[in-house]
Design an enzyme around this catalytic site. Sequence first.
Site, PDB file in Angstrom:
ATOM      1  N   SER A   7       0.863  -1.223   0.041  1.00  0.00           N
ATOM      2  CA  SER A   7      -0.119  -0.160  -0.021  1.00  0.00           C
ATOM      3  C   SER A   7       0.944   1.125  -0.092  1.00  0.00           C
ATOM      4  CB  SER A   7      -0.982   0.083   1.355  1.00  0.00           C
ATOM      5  OG  SER A   7      -1.317   1.413   1.491  1.00  0.00           O
ATOM      6  N   HIS A  32      -1.407  -1.147  -4.149  1.00  0.00           N
ATOM      7  CA  HIS A  32      -2.896  -1.011  -3.520  1.00  0.00           C
ATOM      8  C   HIS A  32      -2.816   0.729  -3.197  1.00  0.00           C
ATOM      9  CE1 HIS A  32      -6.218  -1.789  -0.728  1.00  0.00           C
ATOM     10  NE2 HIS A  32      -5.604  -0.929  -0.012  1.00  0.00           N
ATOM     11  N   ASP A  34      -4.504   3.666  -1.549  1.00  0.00           N
ATOM     12  CA  ASP A  34      -5.616   3.979  -0.606  1.00  0.00           C
ATOM     13  C   ASP A  34      -6.308   5.467  -0.586  1.00  0.00           C
ATOM     14  OD1 ASP A  34      -5.851   1.766   1.172  1.00  0.00           O
ATOM     15  OD2 ASP A  34      -3.765   2.142   1.369  1.00  0.00           O
ATOM     16  N   MET A  36      -8.734   8.304  -0.044  1.00  0.00           N
ATOM     17  CA  MET A  36      -9.573   8.858   1.410  1.00  0.00           C
ATOM     18  C   MET A  36     -10.037  10.472   1.172  1.00  0.00           C
ATOM     19  SD  MET A  36      -6.876   7.310   4.259  1.00  0.00           S
ATOM     20  CE  MET A  36      -6.256   5.810   4.302  1.00  0.00           C
ATOM     21  N   HIS A  65      -8.729   1.385  -3.657  1.00  0.00           N
ATOM     22  CA  HIS A  65      -9.479   1.192  -2.414  1.00  0.00           C
ATOM     23  C   HIS A  65     -10.058   2.372  -2.083  1.00  0.00           C
ATOM     24  CE1 HIS A  65      -9.366   0.133   2.130  1.00  0.00           C
ATOM     25  NE2 HIS A  65     -10.620   0.032   1.789  1.00  0.00           N
ATOM     26  N   MET A  67     -11.993   4.929  -0.236  1.00  0.00           N
ATOM     27  CA  MET A  67     -12.628   5.084   1.172  1.00  0.00           C
ATOM     28  C   MET A  67     -13.211   6.453   1.205  1.00  0.00           C
ATOM     29  SD  MET A  67      -9.406   3.427   3.358  1.00  0.00           S
ATOM     30  CE  MET A  67      -8.380   3.669   1.873  1.00  0.00           C
ATOM     31  N   MET A 136     -10.909  -5.274   5.876  1.00  0.00           N
ATOM     32  CA  MET A 136     -10.431  -4.241   7.087  1.00  0.00           C
ATOM     33  C   MET A 136     -10.181  -5.187   8.339  1.00  0.00           C
ATOM     34  SD  MET A 136      -9.846  -1.933   4.820  1.00  0.00           S
ATOM     35  CE  MET A 136      -8.837  -1.162   6.035  1.00  0.00           C
ATOM     36  N   ASP A 174      -6.525  -6.455   4.758  1.00  0.00           N
ATOM     37  CA  ASP A 174      -5.886  -5.084   4.792  1.00  0.00           C
ATOM     38  C   ASP A 174      -5.828  -4.420   6.048  1.00  0.00           C
ATOM     39  OD1 ASP A 174      -4.948  -2.542   4.048  1.00  0.00           O
ATOM     40  OD2 ASP A 174      -6.702  -1.946   2.880  1.00  0.00           O
TER      41      ASP A 174
HETATM   42  C1  DX5 Z   1      -5.957   1.833   5.856  1.00  0.00           C
HETATM   43  C2  DX5 Z   1      -5.553   1.320   4.369  1.00  0.00           C
HETATM   44  C3  DX5 Z   1      -4.819   0.268   4.368  1.00  0.00           C
HETATM   45  C4  DX5 Z   1      -3.342   0.623   5.021  1.00  0.00           C
HETATM   46  C5  DX5 Z   1      -2.419  -0.488   5.447  1.00  0.00           C
HETATM   47  O1  DX5 Z   1      -7.209   2.633   5.616  1.00  0.00           O
HETATM   48  O2  DX5 Z   1      -6.775   0.919   3.724  1.00  0.00           O
HETATM   49  O3  DX5 Z   1      -4.303  -0.228   3.181  1.00  0.00           O
HETATM   50  O4  DX5 Z   1      -2.360   1.507   4.259  1.00  0.00           O
HETATM   51  O5  DX5 Z   1      -1.178  -0.056   6.018  1.00  0.00           O
HETATM   52  P1  DX5 Z   1      -0.786  -0.944   7.106  1.00  0.00           P
HETATM   53  O6  DX5 Z   1      -0.138  -2.108   6.303  1.00  0.00           O
HETATM   54  O7  DX5 Z   1       0.345  -0.037   7.651  1.00  0.00           O
HETATM   55  O8  DX5 Z   1      -1.860  -1.238   8.184  1.00  0.00           O
HETATM   56 ZN    ZN Z   2      -6.396  -0.360   1.618  1.00  0.00          ZN
END
Ligand code: DX5
Ligand code: ZN
Length: 218
Positions: A7, A32, A34, A36, A65, A67, A136, A174
């Site tokens: 990620s 991956h 993220d 947000m 992903h 969010m 998650m 994840d």
């Molecule tokens: C959290 C993300 C994850 C995160 C994982 O909201 O969806 O993808 O980056 O990071 P680690 O592996 O550090 O938990």
């Molecule tokens: Zn993620």
Amino acid sequence: MVKIAPSLLSADFTRLAEEIRSIEESGADIVHLDIMDGHFVPNITFGPFIVKQIRNLTELPLDAHLMIENPGQYLQAFRDAGSDWITVHVETERHLHRTLQQIKALGAKAGVSLNPHTGLDWMASVADLMDLVLVMTVNPGFGAQKYIPAAAAKIRDIAAFRAKHTLSFDISVDGGVNEQNAREIIGLGADILVAGSAFFSCPVAERPMLVRKLRVAQ
Ligand code: DX5
Ligand code: ZN
């Protein structure tokens, strides 16, 4: 073989090209992303503009992903930016079935993610549309949090559901994945491990070894 998806949330964005090259050289399988929005989760990252730049840096599959609230409004933009997989959160969806249809109509693989407290009652009604369930194992919003062990039962239930209905979607896990818990998570039925802080806190030269170790149960 289990796939590893670093990620970028924990990457050094001032050296994005090098970080992405290190993902490729580590033997990892998926990047991956993220995404947000500061509404669905209490943090803001990046949008389609950056995804497009990332697309130009690698041919590895990109999993966006999302969010974000109202993901339906942005599916086209994330697809146009080069996302191969588009994953939405079940908690943001009034019309999950329609959203998954839209993702597939765009030619992307459709993923559904769920927060640690969210159950599985939605799954049967969209099972034929899902290419991925992204479980998650931390509360979404930040990297480097601790894996929530109570999520294990849910991963097992999803794997059992898949087997019972002879489905073939992938199960991705994840949040808080590391060398210590990878074997257990793979044993629960995971096909893909997302690793943010574990991957990027590792020196570049040791990342290939880390990826091999994360595939421990193979
Ligand atoms: C959290 C993300 C994850 C995160 C994982 O909201 O969806 O993808 O980056 O990071 P680690 O592996 O550090 O938990
Ligand atoms: Zn993620």
